[in-house]
Write a protein that holds these residues in place. Structure first.
Motif, PDB file in Angstrom:
ATOM      1  N   VAL A   1       9.954 -23.852 -28.446  1.00 19.00           N
ATOM      2  CA  VAL A   1       9.518 -22.984 -28.751  1.00 19.00           C
ATOM      3  C   VAL A   1       7.693 -23.489 -28.579  1.00 19.00           C
ATOM      4  CG1 VAL A   1       8.052 -21.669 -30.799  1.00 19.00           C
ATOM      5  CG2 VAL A   1      10.311 -22.552 -30.746  1.00 19.00           C
ATOM      6  N   ARG A   2       7.111 -22.635 -28.020  1.00 20.80           N
ATOM      7  CA  ARG A   2       5.540 -22.857 -27.672  1.00 20.80           C
ATOM      8  C   ARG A   2       4.648 -21.743 -27.109  1.00 20.80           C
ATOM      9  NH1 ARG A   2       3.683 -20.822 -22.491  1.00 20.80           N
ATOM     10  NH2 ARG A   2       5.800 -20.186 -21.178  1.00 20.80           N
ATOM     11  N   PRO A   3       3.440 -21.988 -27.611  1.00 21.84           N
ATOM     12  CA  PRO A   3       2.904 -20.661 -27.892  1.00 21.84           C
ATOM     13  C   PRO A   3       2.316 -20.042 -26.119  1.00 21.84           C
ATOM     14  CG  PRO A   3       1.270 -22.813 -28.183  1.00 21.84           C
ATOM     15  CD  PRO A   3       2.668 -23.059 -28.028  1.00 21.84           C
ATOM     16  N   ALA A   4       2.543 -18.904 -26.097  1.00 21.24           N
ATOM     17  CA  ALA A   4       2.040 -17.900 -24.732  1.00 21.24           C
ATOM     18  C   ALA A   4       0.364 -18.377 -24.455  1.00 21.24           C
ATOM     19  CB  ALA A   4       2.867 -16.613 -25.340  1.00 21.24           C
ATOM     20  N   THR A   5       0.262 -18.040 -23.487  1.00 22.15           N
ATOM     21  CA  THR A   5      -0.845 -18.386 -22.757  1.00 22.15           C
ATOM     22  C   THR A   5      -0.447 -16.911 -21.431  1.00 22.15           C
ATOM     23  OG1 THR A   5       0.672 -19.199 -20.303  1.00 22.15           O
ATOM     24  CG2 THR A   5      -0.608 -20.703 -22.061  1.00 22.15           C
ATOM     25  N   VAL A   6      -1.592 -16.202 -21.185  1.00 22.87           N
ATOM     26  CA  VAL A   6      -1.986 -15.277 -20.908  1.00 22.87           C
ATOM     27  C   VAL A   6      -1.430 -14.532 -19.376  1.00 22.87           C
ATOM     28  CG1 VAL A   6      -3.769 -13.373 -19.421  1.00 22.87           C
ATOM     29  CG2 VAL A   6      -4.441 -14.818 -21.401  1.00 22.87           C
ATOM     30  N   ALA A   7      -1.157 -15.771 -19.052  1.00 22.10           N
ATOM     31  CA  ALA A   7       0.242 -16.151 -18.087  1.00 22.10           C
ATOM     32  C   ALA A   7       1.224 -15.318 -18.478  1.00 22.10           C
ATOM     33  CB  ALA A   7       0.291 -17.252 -17.181  1.00 22.10           C
ATOM     34  N   ASP A   8       1.466 -15.858 -18.987  1.00 20.52           N
ATOM     35  CA  ASP A   8       3.278 -14.654 -19.916  1.00 20.52           C
ATOM     36  C   ASP A   8       3.308 -13.743 -19.884  1.00 20.52           C
ATOM     37  OD1 ASP A   8       4.503 -18.434 -20.331  1.00 20.52           O
ATOM     38  OD2 ASP A   8       3.042 -18.261 -21.949  1.00 20.52           O
ATOM     39  N   ALA A   9       1.876 -13.052 -20.425  1.00 20.62           N
ATOM     40  CA  ALA A   9       1.627 -11.639 -20.933  1.00 20.62           C
ATOM     41  C   ALA A   9       2.785 -10.435 -20.066  1.00 20.62           C
ATOM     42  CB  ALA A   9       0.405 -11.502 -20.386  1.00 20.62           C
ATOM     43  N   GLU A  10       3.508 -11.041 -18.644  1.00 27.45           N
ATOM     44  CA  GLU A  10       4.489  -9.564 -17.658  1.00 27.45           C
ATOM     45  C   GLU A  10       5.468 -10.712 -18.366  1.00 27.45           C
ATOM     46  OE1 GLU A  10       5.608  -8.684 -13.856  1.00 27.45           O
ATOM     47  OE2 GLU A  10       4.105  -9.816 -13.898  1.00 27.45           O
ATOM     48  N   ALA A  11       5.574 -11.617 -18.698  1.00 25.32           N
ATOM     49  CA  ALA A  11       7.211 -11.381 -18.615  1.00 25.32           C
ATOM     50  C   ALA A  11       7.328 -11.136 -20.603  1.00 25.32           C
ATOM     51  CB  ALA A  11       7.973 -13.136 -18.708  1.00 25.32           C
ATOM     52  N   ALA A  12       6.507 -11.178 -21.307  1.00 22.71           N
ATOM     53  CA  ALA A  12       6.551 -11.051 -23.211  1.00 22.71           C
ATOM     54  C   ALA A  12       6.899  -9.377 -22.775  1.00 22.71           C
ATOM     55  CB  ALA A  12       5.329 -11.922 -23.014  1.00 22.71           C
ATOM     56  N   LEU A  13       6.045  -8.883 -21.644  1.00 20.20           N
ATOM     57  CA  LEU A  13       6.470  -7.178 -22.278  1.00 20.20           C
ATOM     58  C   LEU A  13       7.183  -6.705 -21.415  1.00 20.20           C
ATOM     59  CD1 LEU A  13       4.512  -4.291 -22.477  1.00 20.20           C
ATOM     60  CD2 LEU A  13       4.253  -4.914 -19.767  1.00 20.20           C
ATOM     61  N   ASP A  14       7.927  -7.028 -21.262  1.00 20.51           N
ATOM     62  CA  ASP A  14       9.274  -7.208 -20.515  1.00 20.51           C
ATOM     63  C   ASP A  14      10.242  -7.512 -21.865  1.00 20.51           C
ATOM     64  OD1 ASP A  14       8.082  -6.574 -17.968  1.00 20.51           O
ATOM     65  OD2 ASP A  14       9.298  -8.289 -16.972  1.00 20.51           O
ATOM     66  N   LEU A  15      11.088  -9.465 -22.410  1.00 17.66           N
ATOM     67  CA  LEU A  15      10.653  -9.254 -23.319  1.00 17.66           C
ATOM     68  C   LEU A  15      10.867  -8.009 -24.819  1.00 17.66           C
ATOM     69  CD1 LEU A  15      11.718 -12.406 -25.123  1.00 17.66           C
ATOM     70  CD2 LEU A  15      10.718 -10.831 -26.579  1.00 17.66           C
ATOM     71  N   ILE A  16       9.584  -7.102 -24.484  1.00 24.89           N
ATOM     72  CA  ILE A  16       9.174  -6.474 -26.015  1.00 24.89           C
ATOM     73  C   ILE A  16       9.653  -5.415 -25.601  1.00 24.89           C
ATOM     74  CG2 ILE A  16       7.624  -5.027 -26.865  1.00 24.89           C
ATOM     75  CD1 ILE A  16       5.556  -7.797 -26.436  1.00 24.89           C
ATOM     76  N   HIS A  17       9.777  -5.070 -24.583  1.00 28.82           N
ATOM     77  CA  HIS A  17      10.130  -3.915 -24.467  1.00 28.82           C
ATOM     78  C   HIS A  17      12.086  -3.594 -24.494  1.00 28.82           C
ATOM     79  CE1 HIS A  17       7.035  -1.810 -21.811  1.00 28.82           C
ATOM     80  NE2 HIS A  17       6.939  -2.006 -23.010  1.00 28.82           N
ATOM     81  N   ALA A  18      12.659  -4.464 -23.836  1.00 26.91           N
ATOM     82  CA  ALA A  18      14.099  -5.280 -23.799  1.00 26.91           C
ATOM     83  C   ALA A  18      14.488  -4.930 -25.000  1.00 26.91           C
ATOM     84  CB  ALA A  18      14.779  -6.063 -22.756  1.00 26.91           C
ATOM     85  N   ALA A  19      13.815  -5.871 -26.120  1.00 25.14           N
ATOM     86  CA  ALA A  19      14.209  -6.193 -27.326  1.00 25.14           C
ATOM     87  C   ALA A  19      14.379  -5.022 -28.028  1.00 25.14           C
ATOM     88  CB  ALA A  19      13.439  -6.923 -28.064  1.00 25.14           C
ATOM     89  N   PHE A  20      12.883  -4.545 -27.550  1.00 23.91           N
ATOM     90  CA  PHE A  20      13.025  -2.726 -28.777  1.00 23.91           C
ATOM     91  C   PHE A  20      13.966  -1.938 -28.463  1.00 23.91           C
ATOM     92  CE2 PHE A  20       9.464  -5.646 -30.497  1.00 23.91           C
ATOM     93  CZ  PHE A  20       9.933  -5.009 -32.064  1.00 23.91           C
ATOM     94  N   ARG A  21      14.222  -1.796 -27.224  1.00 24.16           N
ATOM     95  CA  ARG A  21      15.358  -0.620 -26.645  1.00 24.16           C
ATOM     96  C   ARG A  21      16.376  -0.705 -26.942  1.00 24.16           C
ATOM     97  NH1 ARG A  21      12.706  -1.286 -21.232  1.00 24.16           N
ATOM     98  NH2 ARG A  21      10.929   0.445 -21.116  1.00 24.16           N
ATOM     99  N   ALA A  22      16.753  -2.131 -27.710  1.00 23.57           N
ATOM    100  CA  ALA A  22      18.767  -2.197 -27.993  1.00 23.57           C
ATOM    101  C   ALA A  22      18.314  -1.688 -29.027  1.00 23.57           C
ATOM    102  CB  ALA A  22      18.421  -4.156 -27.243  1.00 23.57           C
ATOM    103  N   ARG A  23      17.737  -1.962 -29.913  1.00 21.11           N
ATOM    104  CA  ARG A  23      17.673  -1.878 -31.304  1.00 21.11           C
ATOM    105  C   ARG A  23      17.935  -0.179 -31.464  1.00 21.11           C
ATOM    106  NH1 ARG A  23      12.338  -4.838 -34.337  1.00 21.11           N
ATOM    107  NH2 ARG A  23      12.981  -6.519 -33.466  1.00 21.11           N
ATOM    108  N   PRO A  24      18.825   0.056 -32.901  1.00 21.88           N
ATOM    109  CA  PRO A  24      19.225   1.146 -33.337  1.00 21.88           C
ATOM    110  C   PRO A  24      18.534   2.288 -33.004  1.00 21.88           C
ATOM    111  CG  PRO A  24      20.066   0.235 -34.369  1.00 21.88           C
ATOM    112  CD  PRO A  24      18.994  -0.612 -33.761  1.00 21.88           C
ATOM    113  N   VAL A  25      18.228   3.369 -32.180  1.00 20.72           N
ATOM    114  CA  VAL A  25      16.996   4.938 -32.332  1.00 20.72           C
ATOM    115  C   VAL A  25      17.860   5.563 -34.018  1.00 20.72           C
ATOM    116  CG1 VAL A  25      16.988   6.950 -31.008  1.00 20.72           C
ATOM    117  CG2 VAL A  25      16.991   5.082 -30.176  1.00 20.72           C
ATOM    118  N   VAL A  26      16.530   5.074 -34.556  1.00 16.48           N
ATOM    119  CA  VAL A  26      15.929   5.802 -35.874  1.00 16.48           C
ATOM    120  C   VAL A  26      14.863   5.972 -36.447  1.00 16.48           C
ATOM    121  CG1 VAL A  26      16.579   5.052 -38.265  1.00 16.48           C
ATOM    122  CG2 VAL A  26      18.347   4.330 -36.892  1.00 16.48           C
ATOM    123  N   GLY A  27      15.245   7.321 -36.227  1.00 14.15           N
ATOM    124  CA  GLY A  27      12.804   7.679 -36.828  1.00 14.15           C
ATOM    125  C   GLY A  27      12.924   8.068 -35.423  1.00 14.15           C
ATOM    126  N   ASP A  28      10.838   7.768 -36.296  1.00 15.45           N
ATOM    127  CA  ASP A  28      10.261   7.507 -34.867  1.00 15.45           C
ATOM    128  C   ASP A  28      10.590   6.349 -33.730  1.00 15.45           C
ATOM    129  OD1 ASP A  28       9.266   9.880 -36.126  1.00 15.45           O
ATOM    130  OD2 ASP A  28       7.421   7.887 -37.280  1.00 15.45           O
TER     131      ASP A  28
END
Length: 324
Positions: free
Chosen positions: A22-49
């Motif tokens: 584990v390490r702190p994120a830097t601004v240079a990690d923003a693109e990879a972080a965005l890809d991870l956020i989208h992939a992780a939250f798309r994989a969750r069950p679709v319930v509600g909003d």
């Protein structure tokens, strides 16, 4: 665990030999972080909003990293998980907690959250909260297992919160004994202390300080081969019962030592007691000692967590101060 500005905050070896870091994120990690956020939250069950995280874009993620704090988890060199933190309405909040689907059920989220909470504690934070959507009781239950409890509602979410441990930076063995001596000042008969940490982290050294502060007969040494030692008081005060649970695999095995007979009249300290000794009492003091990643650095971080009504965080924080 090193808890400073070092790039790598913590590392652990997985059962298959891969390394989780584990390490702190830097601004240079923003693109990879965005890809991870989208992939992780798309994989969750679709319930509600639709999850708000799916509306994140590169600019918003970059801004979160710039103005808050991001933490990234890697398995070997592959990004696996992420947590964002930010101060909101006077409180430190966790957000965007996600793990890529292919890395779930491998302990990534638990390790990442543990590191983040300890890093925040070392930075002086006392309490942290997060939002858990009401449609996902299983997620609320997961956070509950990590010490969070419901603290209110916010829209369609439950606000979950927990106190953070008192974090103490300890530079050497003498300072570890001194911390133990100060902690003895808040201990009393009937207290249960569970001390965890790697081999050589300093559990017995801390116990020596506690024994000195309680004024018990010594010497206080690791009871590895006898499982427990009783150190009677030299004057008024409780005895110290020092237990080593390293070779014990369950609470049932611990019960065979018959600690209940002395529990009410003594301070009972169990090394390697996590997952084994919690059943001895409803209230306890958990002490977690972490070594740094650098083997040449003797610095330890000690995390003090009071469990139950017996313990006051303010009392522990006062005892932890060198001038206490």
């Amino acid at each position: 665990m090193t808890l400073d500005a070092a790039r790598e905050l913590a590392a652990a070896e997985l059962p298959d030999g891969r390394v989780l870091t584990v390490r702190p994120a830097t601004v240079a990690d923003a693109e990879a972080a965005l890809d991870l956020i989208h992939a992780a939250f798309r994989a969750r069950p679709v319930v509600g909003d639709r999850p708000e995280a799916l509306t994140d874009d590169l600019a918003s993620v970059r801004a979160r990293i710039e103005h808050g704090t991001g933490y990234l988890a890697f398995i070997d060199d592959t990004l696996a998980g992420l947590v964002m933190t930010a101060r909101q309405s006077g409180a430190m909040r966790l957000g965007r907690v996600g793990v890529l689907p292919e890395f779930r059920e491998q302990g990534v989220a638990s390790f990442l959250v543990e590191v983040v909470l300890e890093h925040l504690a070392a930075a002086g934070e006392e309490r942290v909260q997060l939002l858990a959507r009401k449609e996902f009781p299983q997620i609320q239950a997961w956070w509950g297992r990590h010490g969070f409890a419901p603290a209110g509602d916010e829209g369609n979410c439950v606000v979950m919160a927990r106190s953070l441990p008192v974090a103490v930076e300890v530079p050497d063995a003498a300072a570890m004994r001194s911390l133990g001596t100060r902690l003895a000042g808040v201990l009393r008969a009937g207290d249960l202390v569970i001390a965890t940490g790697d081999l050589g982290a300093g559990k017995t050294t801390l116990t020596q300080g506690i024994g000195a502060g309680l004024g018990v007969a010594g010497p206080v040494i690791s009871p590895t081969f006898v499982l427990s030692r009783v150190h009677p008081p030299l004057a008024d005060g409780p005895a110290l019962v020092h237990v080593d649970a390293y070779r014990l695999g369950s609470f049932a095995e611990l019960e065979d030592i018959d600690l209940e007979a002395s529990l009410d009249a003594s301070v009972t300290l169990v090394e390697w007691g996590a997952g084994v000794a919690e059943g001895l009492a409803d209230d306890r003091l958990d002490i977690d000692i972490r070594r740094g990643i650098d083997p040449d650095d003797d610095t330890r971080w000690v995390f003090l967590t009071g469990v139950g009504e017996r313990w006051s965080r303010d009392e522990l924080a006062a005892a932890a101060k060198e001038d206490a």
